[in-house]
Design a protein around this motif. Sequence first.
Motif, PDB file in Angstrom:
ATOM      1  N   ALA A 102     -11.944 -15.812  16.191  1.00 24.98           N
ATOM      2  CA  ALA A 102     -10.661 -15.774  16.909  1.00 24.98           C
ATOM      3  C   ALA A 102     -10.554 -16.950  17.878  1.00 24.98           C
ATOM      4  CB  ALA A 102     -10.527 -14.451  17.640  1.00 24.98           C
ATOM      5  N   ARG A 103     -11.646 -17.237  18.578  1.00 22.41           N
ATOM      6  CA  ARG A 103     -11.648 -18.376  19.509  1.00 22.41           C
ATOM      7  C   ARG A 103     -11.374 -19.684  18.781  1.00 22.41           C
ATOM      8  NH1 ARG A 103     -17.392 -20.297  21.336  1.00 22.41           N
ATOM      9  NH2 ARG A 103     -17.176 -21.162  19.216  1.00 22.41           N
ATOM     10  N   ASP A 104     -11.920 -19.811  17.563  1.00 24.50           N
ATOM     11  CA  ASP A 104     -11.787 -21.045  16.791  1.00 24.50           C
ATOM     12  C   ASP A 104     -10.575 -21.045  15.857  1.00 24.50           C
ATOM     13  OD1 ASP A 104     -14.137 -21.758  18.038  1.00 24.50           O
ATOM     14  OD2 ASP A 104     -15.415 -21.251  16.328  1.00 24.50           O
ATOM     15  N   CYS A 105      -9.673 -20.066  16.021  1.00 25.02           N
ATOM     16  CA  CYS A 105      -8.439 -19.965  15.236  1.00 25.02           C
ATOM     17  C   CYS A 105      -8.714 -19.819  13.739  1.00 25.02           C
ATOM     18  CB  CYS A 105      -7.532 -21.162  15.491  1.00 25.02           C
ATOM     19  SG  CYS A 105      -7.060 -21.345  17.223  1.00 25.02           S
ATOM     20  N   ASP A 106      -9.804 -19.120  13.417  1.00 26.76           N
ATOM     21  CA  ASP A 106     -10.142 -18.816  12.027  1.00 26.76           C
ATOM     22  C   ASP A 106      -9.578 -17.428  11.726  1.00 26.76           C
ATOM     23  OD1 ASP A 106     -11.325 -18.147   9.601  1.00 26.76           O
ATOM     24  OD2 ASP A 106     -13.267 -19.021  10.102  1.00 26.76           O
ATOM     25  N   ALA A 107      -8.510 -17.363  10.918  1.00 27.00           N
ATOM     26  CA  ALA A 107      -7.755 -16.125  10.718  1.00 27.00           C
ATOM     27  C   ALA A 107      -8.064 -15.461   9.382  1.00 27.00           C
ATOM     28  CB  ALA A 107      -6.256 -16.401  10.831  1.00 27.00           C
ATOM     29  N   ARG A 108      -9.316 -15.529   8.926  1.00 32.52           N
ATOM     30  CA  ARG A 108      -9.640 -15.001   7.592  1.00 32.52           C
ATOM     31  C   ARG A 108      -9.925 -13.506   7.578  1.00 32.52           C
ATOM     32  NH1 ARG A 108     -14.414 -18.547   5.449  1.00 32.52           N
ATOM     33  NH2 ARG A 108     -14.817 -18.890   7.684  1.00 32.52           N
ATOM     34  N   LEU A 109      -9.932 -12.827   8.712  1.00 32.27           N
ATOM     35  CA  LEU A 109     -10.230 -11.396   8.743  1.00 32.27           C
ATOM     36  C   LEU A 109      -8.937 -10.588   8.737  1.00 32.27           C
ATOM     37  CD1 LEU A 109     -13.179 -11.152  11.312  1.00 32.27           C
ATOM     38  CD2 LEU A 109     -13.274 -11.345   8.810  1.00 32.27           C
ATOM     39  N   ALA A 110      -8.796  -9.720   7.735  1.00 33.42           N
ATOM     40  CA  ALA A 110      -7.640  -8.824   7.684  1.00 33.42           C
ATOM     41  C   ALA A 110      -7.818  -7.658   8.646  1.00 33.42           C
ATOM     42  CB  ALA A 110      -7.439  -8.301   6.257  1.00 33.42           C
ATOM     43  N   SER A 111      -9.057  -7.219   8.834  1.00 32.96           N
ATOM     44  CA  SER A 111      -9.351  -6.119   9.751  1.00 32.96           C
ATOM     45  C   SER A 111     -10.837  -6.139  10.063  1.00 32.96           C
ATOM     46  CB  SER A 111      -8.956  -4.763   9.141  1.00 32.96           C
ATOM     47  OG  SER A 111      -9.848  -4.417   8.086  1.00 32.96           O
ATOM     48  N   VAL A 112     -11.211  -5.405  11.114  1.00 29.09           N
ATOM     49  CA  VAL A 112     -12.615  -5.281  11.532  1.00 29.09           C
ATOM     50  C   VAL A 112     -12.919  -3.803  11.718  1.00 29.09           C
ATOM     51  CG1 VAL A 112     -14.318  -5.789  13.321  1.00 29.09           C
ATOM     52  CG2 VAL A 112     -12.631  -7.534  12.671  1.00 29.09           C
ATOM     53  N   THR A 113     -13.929  -3.303  11.000  1.00 27.43           N
ATOM     54  CA  THR A 113     -14.399  -1.920  11.163  1.00 27.43           C
ATOM     55  C   THR A 113     -15.798  -1.953  11.750  1.00 27.43           C
ATOM     56  OG1 THR A 113     -13.080  -1.072   9.313  1.00 27.43           O
ATOM     57  CG2 THR A 113     -14.989   0.226   9.979  1.00 27.43           C
ATOM     58  N   LEU A 114     -16.013  -1.207  12.831  1.00 24.81           N
ATOM     59  CA  LEU A 114     -17.326  -1.109  13.474  1.00 24.81           C
ATOM     60  C   LEU A 114     -17.791   0.341  13.396  1.00 24.81           C
ATOM     61  CD1 LEU A 114     -16.698  -3.245  16.696  1.00 24.81           C
ATOM     62  CD2 LEU A 114     -17.514  -4.021  14.466  1.00 24.81           C
ATOM     63  N   MET A 115     -18.944   0.576  12.766  1.00 23.06           N
ATOM     64  CA  MET A 115     -19.461   1.933  12.589  1.00 23.06           C
ATOM     65  C   MET A 115     -20.741   2.105  13.416  1.00 23.06           C
ATOM     66  SD  MET A 115     -18.873   2.595   8.486  1.00 23.06           S
ATOM     67  CE  MET A 115     -20.315   1.645   8.020  1.00 23.06           C
ATOM     68  N   ALA A 116     -20.689   3.020  14.390  1.00 21.65           N
ATOM     69  CA  ALA A 116     -21.836   3.306  15.265  1.00 21.65           C
ATOM     70  C   ALA A 116     -22.416   2.017  15.826  1.00 21.65           C
ATOM     71  CB  ALA A 116     -22.901   4.100  14.507  1.00 21.65           C
ATOM     72  N   ALA A 117     -21.537   1.129  16.272  1.00 20.12           N
ATOM     73  CA  ALA A 117     -21.935  -0.192  16.758  1.00 20.12           C
ATOM     74  C   ALA A 117     -21.506  -0.354  18.209  1.00 20.12           C
ATOM     75  CB  ALA A 117     -21.311  -1.287  15.896  1.00 20.12           C
ATOM     76  N   GLN A 118     -22.374  -0.936  19.026  1.00 20.97           N
ATOM     77  CA  GLN A 118     -22.091  -1.151  20.437  1.00 20.97           C
ATOM     78  C   GLN A 118     -21.811  -2.626  20.708  1.00 20.97           C
ATOM     79  OE1 GLN A 118     -24.861   1.564  23.034  1.00 20.97           O
ATOM     80  NE2 GLN A 118     -26.039   0.954  21.243  1.00 20.97           N
ATOM     81  N   VAL A 119     -20.917  -2.879  21.641  1.00 21.70           N
ATOM     82  CA  VAL A 119     -20.694  -4.236  22.137  1.00 21.70           C
ATOM     83  C   VAL A 119     -21.046  -4.336  23.619  1.00 21.70           C
ATOM     84  CG1 VAL A 119     -18.900  -4.750  20.446  1.00 21.70           C
ATOM     85  CG2 VAL A 119     -18.254  -3.745  22.643  1.00 21.70           C
ATOM     86  N   ASP A 120     -21.177  -3.195  24.279  1.00 22.39           N
ATOM     87  CA  ASP A 120     -21.595  -3.128  25.678  1.00 22.39           C
ATOM     88  C   ASP A 120     -22.813  -2.207  25.741  1.00 22.39           C
ATOM     89  OD1 ASP A 120     -20.681  -3.528  28.715  1.00 22.39           O
ATOM     90  OD2 ASP A 120     -21.358  -1.461  28.458  1.00 22.39           O
ATOM     91  N   PHE A 121     -23.845  -2.610  26.525  1.00 21.40           N
ATOM     92  CA  PHE A 121     -25.121  -1.906  26.480  1.00 21.40           C
ATOM     93  C   PHE A 121     -25.539  -1.336  27.830  1.00 21.40           C
ATOM     94  CE2 PHE A 121     -24.943  -4.564  22.804  1.00 21.40           C
ATOM     95  CZ  PHE A 121     -25.561  -3.832  21.811  1.00 21.40           C
ATOM     96  N   VAL A 122     -24.569  -1.160  28.728  1.00 20.43           N
ATOM     97  CA  VAL A 122     -24.881  -0.554  30.020  1.00 20.43           C
ATOM     98  C   VAL A 122     -25.227   0.925  29.859  1.00 20.43           C
ATOM     99  CG1 VAL A 122     -23.918   0.045  32.280  1.00 20.43           C
ATOM    100  CG2 VAL A 122     -23.505  -2.221  31.299  1.00 20.43           C
TER     101      VAL A 122
END
Length: 603
Positions: free
Chosen positions: A355-375
């Motif tokens: 997204a930062r690099d303006c690469d628009a090849r993803l139609a959608s993103v699915t995250l299953m039991a995945a964390q992005v914050d670890f507090v």
Amino acid sequence: MTPKPKRPKPARVDLSPAPPPRPVPAPTPPQGPRDGPPHAHAALDRSAMASLARMTSGLSPHAILDAWGDWAMHLGRAPGRQIELMERAQENWIKLAQFATAATLGQTKDKPFAPGRYDTRWSHAGWDKPPFAVWQQGFLGAQDWWQAATSDLRGLKRQNAQRTGFMMRQLLDTVSPANFPAINPEILEKTWATGARNLVDGALHFADDAQHVLAHEHRPVPQEFALGKVLACTPGEVVYRNALMELIQYSPTTDKVQAEPVLIVPAWIMKYYILDLSPENSLIRWLVGQGYTVFCISWRNPGAEHAEWSLEDYRLQGVMQALDVVNGIVPDQKVHANGYCLGGTLLAITAATMARDCDARLASVTLMAAQVDFVEAGELLLFLDESQVAYLEDMMWAQGYLDRPQMSGAFAAIRSEDLIWSRAVRRYFLGEPDLPTDMSVWVNDTTRMPARMHSEYLRGVFLENRITAGRFAVEGRVIALKDIDAPMFVVATETDHIAPWRSVYKTALFTDCDMHLVLTKGGHNGGILSEPGHKGRHYRVGHRPPGAHYVGPDRWLATHDPVGGSWWPEWARWLEDQSSGLVAARKPAASLAAAPGEYIHQS
């Protein structure tokens, strides 16, 4: 719940042909806590720590002593807490004495102490009868007191309070009455019924296990669960291979498929086929049957020679390279990307970078039991601080990777009463063999972690929480999850002890895109493998449109009622909403090998 508005079909996009294989970037020194060249004698320090780490199975004694010292000093200056604990001990003794007296007189009295949610050691009816019931209650009463003694205390680091409580539970579990044949009614009953044959069988099981542990042997997959025939048997072809991964394209089973393909990014901490177990619970087979062109990464099981593989290598040579290949096989289409567990964390990093690099090849993103914050990453945080991470880094520095037992032991310890002690009693005292299941075969088919990559993950992602702190840099520039504009589908599981659902839910706090969130019944693996027809399943689903205000997890839970059944059809409907229509089914491209490929067989 209000009906979900129908999203407009995305227009087809003109994507350029897939570029050639990405070059592996030149290794750079991993980021550490200090800058500058190491001292000439630093290798001696690391060698000494690595030797000690092998003796302690990767657990830092410094972290253990720090936790107990912090706890003892704060408790020592808290007379009020000391009086409270003395009163609790007195109350527990009175409850136990009253229960023991009633049991001796043949009277019925409710048990004062109850076992934990996952504690199955007391399921035998004999534990409800004297004297076994008294011994059980004495143990649970001691457990109750220590839980109170190691709870939060003013001034005490919360992590140290949790660590002392965790370690005390582990210590108490070693002296549980359930572990001793002479005072375990189930073992006594089995011994009488079999003429002690169970103890003979248990001794043979113990000798066999000890032989494998001492020889560091990895048990092969049983023939009745052969990979590619019984497990991981969805038809397909390996269409790309590099040193890091194989990319599998699965054969279609429908005449028409959705135009946009699906790329699955599994965790590298275990082998990918958790998503393609037996035919009846294979998420990949089911998704293919719903009319999707499905690709899946199969990671290599690294050895010491791959110690310098980095997290960036996994992004570039793994996710980005797979995306390039998919674009080459299915040109002019965006891709639905799906990441599971650590694969989901890596996919979130990749999506934010794109997204930062303006690469628009993803139609959608699915995250299953995945964390992005670890507090709030659950009890796994008990194993990580600066001392523990440095300790593991030195051990991996010496051997080139984090080995299977050093990793799987941490997961088992979180649920030790069930995963360690109950299994030991069944196998060594009741003489019962471990009957394999598709899930247990996968759990035991573990992998190794490259030293550099795992260090970067533990330190940068987990310990320092750089992704959501705005300090995670890719190619020298910081990324932000809020840059992701592709619609997201986030799945959390109710009883996940690896990626707690409230931690997974925080994806909503750090993103601004259109998001659907599902909370499903089950744990980290069982909740994801929730195929249609699975009895007793339910899920909750909510929609967060772009720009909506943040809603906390407890309020979200209270305002979303459970829906009976599997969450898989909900996800398929959502994927269809993000797709542009049906096209003729696509057969796999030129094949390097039949699925499940070669890397899955590496031990």
